[in-house]
Write a protein that holds these residues in place. Structure first.
Motif, PDB file in Angstrom:
ATOM      1  N   LEU A  39       0.819  -1.215   0.000  1.00 39.64           N
ATOM      2  CA  LEU A  39       0.000   0.000   0.000  1.00 39.64           C
ATOM      3  C   LEU A  39       0.850   1.262   0.000  1.00 39.64           C
ATOM      4  O   LEU A  39       0.685   2.145  -0.845  1.00 39.64           O
ATOM      5  N   ILE A  40       1.761   1.367   0.954  1.00 39.82           N
ATOM      6  CA  ILE A  40       2.575   2.572   1.072  1.00 39.82           C
ATOM      7  C   ILE A  40       3.592   2.666  -0.057  1.00 39.82           C
ATOM      8  O   ILE A  40       3.845   3.749  -0.602  1.00 39.82           O
ATOM      9  N   GLN A  41       4.171   1.533  -0.436  1.00 33.86           N
ATOM     10  CA  GLN A  41       5.151   1.554  -1.522  1.00 33.86           C
ATOM     11  C   GLN A  41       4.505   2.062  -2.815  1.00 33.86           C
ATOM     12  O   GLN A  41       5.085   2.884  -3.544  1.00 33.86           O
ATOM     13  N   THR A  42       3.298   1.599  -3.097  1.00 38.41           N
ATOM     14  CA  THR A  42       2.576   2.053  -4.290  1.00 38.41           C
ATOM     15  C   THR A  42       2.247   3.529  -4.197  1.00 38.41           C
ATOM     16  O   THR A  42       2.415   4.290  -5.167  1.00 38.41           O
ATOM     17  N   ALA A  43       1.795   3.966  -3.016  1.00 41.28           N
ATOM     18  CA  ALA A  43       1.425   5.373  -2.829  1.00 41.28           C
ATOM     19  C   ALA A  43       2.626   6.287  -3.022  1.00 41.28           C
ATOM     20  O   ALA A  43       2.505   7.377  -3.612  1.00 41.28           O
ATOM     21  N   ASN A  44       3.794   5.877  -2.546  1.00 40.07           N
ATOM     22  CA  ASN A  44       5.000   6.680  -2.743  1.00 40.07           C
ATOM     23  C   ASN A  44       5.319   6.860  -4.225  1.00 40.07           C
ATOM     24  O   ASN A  44       5.783   7.933  -4.645  1.00 40.07           O
ATOM     25  N   GLU A  45       5.071   5.830  -5.014  1.00 40.49           N
ATOM     26  CA  GLU A  45       5.321   5.932  -6.450  1.00 40.49           C
ATOM     27  C   GLU A  45       4.290   6.832  -7.131  1.00 40.49           C
ATOM     28  O   GLU A  45       4.630   7.668  -7.967  1.00 40.49           O
ATOM     29  N   VAL A  46       3.027   6.663  -6.749  1.00 45.10           N
ATOM     30  CA  VAL A  46       1.965   7.503  -7.333  1.00 45.10           C
ATOM     31  C   VAL A  46       2.213   8.977  -7.024  1.00 45.10           C
ATOM     32  O   VAL A  46       1.981   9.856  -7.862  1.00 45.10           O
ATOM     33  N   ALA A  47       2.700   9.248  -5.822  1.00 46.07           N
ATOM     34  CA  ALA A  47       2.899  10.633  -5.376  1.00 46.07           C
ATOM     35  C   ALA A  47       3.838  11.411  -6.282  1.00 46.07           C
ATOM     36  O   ALA A  47       3.729  12.644  -6.389  1.00 46.07           O
ATOM     37  N   LYS A  48       4.737  10.725  -6.941  1.00 47.33           N
ATOM     38  CA  LYS A  48       5.728  11.422  -7.773  1.00 47.33           C
ATOM     39  C   LYS A  48       5.087  12.219  -8.907  1.00 47.33           C
ATOM     40  O   LYS A  48       5.671  13.192  -9.405  1.00 47.33           O
ATOM     41  N   LYS A  49       3.867  11.844  -9.302  1.00 48.70           N
ATOM     42  CA  LYS A  49       3.213  12.550 -10.403  1.00 48.70           C
ATOM     43  C   LYS A  49       2.876  13.995 -10.041  1.00 48.70           C
ATOM     44  O   LYS A  49       2.700  14.840 -10.922  1.00 48.70           O
ATOM     45  N   TRP A  50       2.781  14.284  -8.731  1.00 46.90           N
ATOM     46  CA  TRP A  50       2.431  15.635  -8.301  1.00 46.90           C
ATOM     47  C   TRP A  50       3.633  16.574  -8.273  1.00 46.90           C
ATOM     48  O   TRP A  50       3.456  17.793  -8.201  1.00 46.90           O
ATOM     49  N   VAL A  51       4.839  16.013  -8.321  1.00 46.13           N
ATOM     50  CA  VAL A  51       6.039  16.850  -8.171  1.00 46.13           C
ATOM     51  C   VAL A  51       7.098  16.500  -9.224  1.00 46.13           C
ATOM     52  O   VAL A  51       8.254  16.196  -8.895  1.00 46.13           O
ATOM     53  N   PRO A  52       6.757  16.581 -10.517  1.00 43.18           N
ATOM     54  CA  PRO A  52       7.738  16.208 -11.542  1.00 43.18           C
ATOM     55  C   PRO A  52       8.817  17.262 -11.755  1.00 43.18           C
ATOM     56  O   PRO A  52       9.888  16.950 -12.278  1.00 43.18           O
ATOM     57  N   ASP A  53       8.544  18.505 -11.369  1.00 43.25           N
ATOM     58  CA  ASP A  53       9.442  19.604 -11.704  1.00 43.25           C
ATOM     59  C   ASP A  53      10.393  19.934 -10.563  1.00 43.25           C
ATOM     60  O   ASP A  53      10.100  19.706  -9.390  1.00 43.25           O
ATOM     61  N   ASP A  54      11.543  20.493 -10.942  1.00 41.35           N
ATOM     62  CA  ASP A  54      12.517  20.995  -9.968  1.00 41.35           C
ATOM     63  C   ASP A  54      12.634  22.508 -10.108  1.00 41.35           C
ATOM     64  O   ASP A  54      12.622  23.021 -11.228  1.00 41.35           O
ATOM     65  N   PRO A  55      12.752  23.225  -8.975  1.00 42.08           N
ATOM     66  CA  PRO A  55      12.688  22.713  -7.609  1.00 42.08           C
ATOM     67  C   PRO A  55      11.274  22.286  -7.248  1.00 42.08           C
ATOM     68  O   PRO A  55      10.332  22.586  -7.983  1.00 42.08           O
ATOM     69  N   ILE A  56      11.118  21.629  -6.124  1.00 40.34           N
ATOM     70  CA  ILE A  56       9.812  21.114  -5.753  1.00 40.34           C
ATOM     71  C   ILE A  56       8.780  22.233  -5.627  1.00 40.34           C
ATOM     72  O   ILE A  56       7.589  22.037  -5.877  1.00 40.34           O
ATOM     73  N   SER A  57       9.219  23.431  -5.273  1.00 41.03           N
ATOM     74  CA  SER A  57       8.303  24.560  -5.113  1.00 41.03           C
ATOM     75  C   SER A  57       7.695  25.024  -6.430  1.00 41.03           C
ATOM     76  O   SER A  57       6.739  25.811  -6.437  1.00 41.03           O
ATOM     77  N   ALA A  58       8.220  24.538  -7.562  1.00 40.64           N
ATOM     78  CA  ALA A  58       7.675  24.906  -8.871  1.00 40.64           C
ATOM     79  C   ALA A  58       6.408  24.135  -9.208  1.00 40.64           C
ATOM     80  O   ALA A  58       5.672  24.518 -10.125  1.00 40.64           O
ATOM     81  N   ASN A  59       6.135  23.068  -8.486  1.00 39.21           N
ATOM     82  CA  ASN A  59       4.961  22.260  -8.751  1.00 39.21           C
ATOM     83  C   ASN A  59       3.724  22.904  -8.134  1.00 39.21           C
ATOM     84  O   ASN A  59       3.762  23.355  -6.986  1.00 39.21           O
ATOM     85  N   PRO A  60       2.604  22.962  -8.880  1.00 37.57           N
ATOM     86  CA  PRO A  60       1.434  23.725  -8.434  1.00 37.57           C
ATOM     87  C   PRO A  60       0.934  23.379  -7.036  1.00 37.57           C
ATOM     88  O   PRO A  60       0.597  24.278  -6.259  1.00 37.57           O
ATOM     89  N   VAL A  61       0.892  22.106  -6.679  1.00 32.85           N
ATOM     90  CA  VAL A  61       0.345  21.754  -5.377  1.00 32.85           C
ATOM     91  C   VAL A  61       1.238  22.247  -4.244  1.00 32.85           C
ATOM     92  O   VAL A  61       0.749  22.656  -3.178  1.00 32.85           O
ATOM     93  N   VAL A  62       2.535  22.244  -4.461  1.00 31.67           N
ATOM     94  CA  VAL A  62       3.469  22.744  -3.450  1.00 31.67           C
ATOM     95  C   VAL A  62       3.473  24.269  -3.447  1.00 31.67           C
ATOM     96  O   VAL A  62       3.456  24.900  -2.381  1.00 31.67           O
ATOM     97  N   LYS A  63       3.473  24.869  -4.626  1.00 36.05           N
ATOM     98  CA  LYS A  63       3.485  26.331  -4.715  1.00 36.05           C
ATOM     99  C   LYS A  63       2.266  26.921  -4.015  1.00 36.05           C
ATOM    100  O   LYS A  63       2.365  27.956  -3.329  1.00 36.05           O
ATOM    101  N   ALA A  64       1.111  26.281  -4.172  1.00 39.00           N
ATOM    102  CA  ALA A  64      -0.107  26.795  -3.549  1.00 39.00           C
ATOM    103  C   ALA A  64       0.030  26.856  -2.034  1.00 39.00           C
ATOM    104  O   ALA A  64      -0.362  27.846  -1.397  1.00 39.00           O
ATOM    105  N   TRP A  65       0.600  25.800  -1.452  1.00 40.91           N
ATOM    106  CA  TRP A  65       0.785  25.804  -0.002  1.00 40.91           C
ATOM    107  C   TRP A  65       1.879  26.784   0.419  1.00 40.91           C
ATOM    108  O   TRP A  65       1.755  27.453   1.455  1.00 40.91           O
ATOM    109  N   ARG A  66       2.942  26.901  -0.351  1.00 36.95           N
ATOM    110  CA  ARG A  66       3.979  27.883  -0.022  1.00 36.95           C
ATOM    111  C   ARG A  66       3.377  29.296  -0.010  1.00 36.95           C
ATOM    112  O   ARG A  66       3.657  30.102   0.882  1.00 36.95           O
ATOM    113  N   ASP A  67       2.551  29.590  -1.029  1.00 38.86           N
ATOM    114  CA  ASP A  67       1.911  30.902  -1.104  1.00 38.86           C
ATOM    115  C   ASP A  67       0.983  31.129   0.087  1.00 38.86           C
ATOM    116  O   ASP A  67       0.937  32.233   0.650  1.00 38.86           O
TER     117      ASP A  67
END
Length: 236
Positions: A39-67
């Motif tokens: 379960l967790i191993q699969t979820a860790n792999e799926v999660a990567k789709k949300w943060v494909p870009d570098d730096p991590i703050s460039a990804n929309p879901v992370v940027k929204a929380w940073r803002d």
């Protein structure tokens, strides 16, 4: 009767936020018979789709929380809990197995990129408020003994005793943390991006489904809080 109450001070800063809340009762946090081994191993792999870009703050879901965190006073270096999960997954240092309850909600958090808090309902004192701290309210984080104090203007969850989550969804209190012995749980999961409303609903329903399928627990009180619906009764 105990409630989650979202105070006006919060809505003054974040009028468009929606928060999924629900409770689970009579949990056996030792029985992982029906929890998939991967379960967790699969979820860790799926999660990567949300943060494909570098730096991590460039990804929309992370940027929204940073803002969002720039809109209120935070402890230096505080990041939303879901950013920490996604960062670990991105760096191939994903979250490991902890216990059945934590594994189930972490799997949803990773796969859908929303922060999920799970508190031991029986340890909560009085009502829970999502509010803005006056400053000086006490907080003891998970894994530490030293008592901290909230900053003036910091967004927090608190009950009638002290802070139960600092910097909104950064760190939870040791006092109300779910453990292997926890029987009753209060969950809350925030969405700060209106365009992710469908994802938020899907994540909340995934949590319900996994509790039923993996832990044999029926969750029947899923509710979405917003500026027009600000309270949720979690204990009669």
């Amino acid at each position: 009767m105990q409630k989650i109450i979202i105070d006006q001070e919060f809505w003054d800063i974040f009028p468009d936020v929606e928060i999924a809340v629900m409770t689970a009762h009579d949990v056996d946090n030792h029985n992982d018979t029906n929890v998939p081994d991967n379960l967790i191993q699969t979820a860790n792999e799926v999660a990567k789709k949300w943060v494909p870009d570098d730096p991590i703050s460039a990804n929309p879901v992370v940027k929204a929380w940073r803002d969002a965190y720039r809109k209120f006073k935070t402890k230096k270096g505080a990041r939303n809990a879901v950013e920490n999960l996604l960062k670990r997954a991105k760096n191939n240092k994903g979250v490991g197995n902890i216990n059945p309850v934590v594994d189930v909600y972490n799997s949803v958090s990773l796969e859908y990129a929303f922060p999920i808090a799970a508190e031991d309902l029986d340890k909560i004192v009085g009502d829970v408020h999502l509010t803005v701290a006056k400053g000086g309210e006490s907080f003891t984080p998970i894994g530490e003994d030293e008592v901290e104090e909230a900053l003036p203007g910091e967004v927090v969850y608190r009950d009638d005793k002290d802070i139960i989550s600092r910097c909104w969804a950064w760190r939870d209190s040791a006092r109300v943390a779910d453990t292997d012995e926890t029987k009753n749980l209060l969950f809350y999961m925030e969405n700060i991006q209106p365009d992710r409303k469908d994802d938020h609903i899907a994540a909340a329903n995934a949590l319900k489904t996994r509790f039923h399928d993996y832990l044999n627990i029926d969750i029947n009180d899923l509710t979405f809080l917003n500026k027009d619906n600000r309270e949720f009764v979690f204990a009669k």
